[in-house]
Design an enzyme around this catalytic site. Sequence first.
Site, PDB file in Angstrom:
ATOM      1  N   ASP A 246       0.845  -1.188   0.000  1.00  0.00           N
ATOM      2  CA  ASP A 246       0.000   0.000   0.000  1.00  0.00           C
ATOM      3  C   ASP A 246       0.890   1.251   0.000  1.00  0.00           C
ATOM      4  O   ASP A 246       2.086   1.175   0.301  1.00  0.00           O
ATOM      5  CB  ASP A 246      -0.903  -0.045   1.237  1.00  0.00           C
TER       6      ASP A 246
ATOM      7  N   ASP B 197      -0.351   5.236   0.792  1.00  0.00           N
ATOM      8  CA  ASP B 197      -0.651   6.239   1.820  1.00  0.00           C
ATOM      9  C   ASP B 197      -0.765   5.586   3.191  1.00  0.00           C
ATOM     10  O   ASP B 197      -1.516   4.625   3.374  1.00  0.00           O
ATOM     11  CB  ASP B 197      -1.968   6.953   1.495  1.00  0.00           C
TER      12      ASP B 197
ATOM     13  N   ASP C 129      -1.716  -0.627   6.027  1.00  0.00           N
ATOM     14  CA  ASP C 129      -1.831   0.094   7.298  1.00  0.00           C
ATOM     15  C   ASP C 129      -3.244   0.102   7.858  1.00  0.00           C
ATOM     16  O   ASP C 129      -3.479   0.741   8.889  1.00  0.00           O
ATOM     17  CB  ASP C 129      -1.354   1.543   7.127  1.00  0.00           C
TER      18      ASP C 129
END
Length: 223
Positions: free
Chosen positions: A12, A14, A172
């Site tokens: 991922d 961001d 995240d």
Amino acid sequence: MTTHPPQAAIVDLDGTMVDTIGDFAVALNRMLAELGLPATDRPTIERLVGKGSEHLIRSVLAHVGGRAQLYDAAWSAYQKHYLAINGEHAQLYPGVLEGLAALRAAGLRLVCLTNKPTGFARPLLERKGLAGYFEAVFGGDAFERQKPDPLPLLKACEALGTTPARTLVIGDSSNDAQAARAAGCRVVLVTYGYNHGEPVRNVPADGFVDSLADVPAWLASPA
């Protein structure tokens, strides 16, 4: 059950590799000012990011009392302002470069998969010196559906020529974990990301790391 070592990783962007809240804040507040709407703040943005730019803009408009009919104008303004500052107010998280280099050195093939539009993701990766680690970059507009739907992960596995069982997801948030579980991938989450304002350790995942540099050691530890 024997867990086979991964051949590839889907990473991922961001909240996992780059802290982009600063970019979001500047672009969104310039957008809101252009529309004559009040500004928003970082804590609000942290709760709203992760489900793609369309969701972010609609959510921010609703939060500041903007009419839903303003979406088209807001999207146009947001694209203009975001592209103008993309990466300028964003920082790499510690250990990202070391972690990516170690994963590549261990023979893993890497793909970046994000809900951020591809046209935003590619320049950001280039600006932060990350693009060279990835064989492909897939944004939120690359496929018919976005995370937490498993489709983007399955498509990324197809692009890599790997199976989900041999592909690690690094993210995240619950978006990443839900998508990974549904696709049949193992998932490790970083502890410093956004996760919609909720404690990330409450998310069902295979493991947690404080830095991308810790992922190789986590992989080498007993399952």
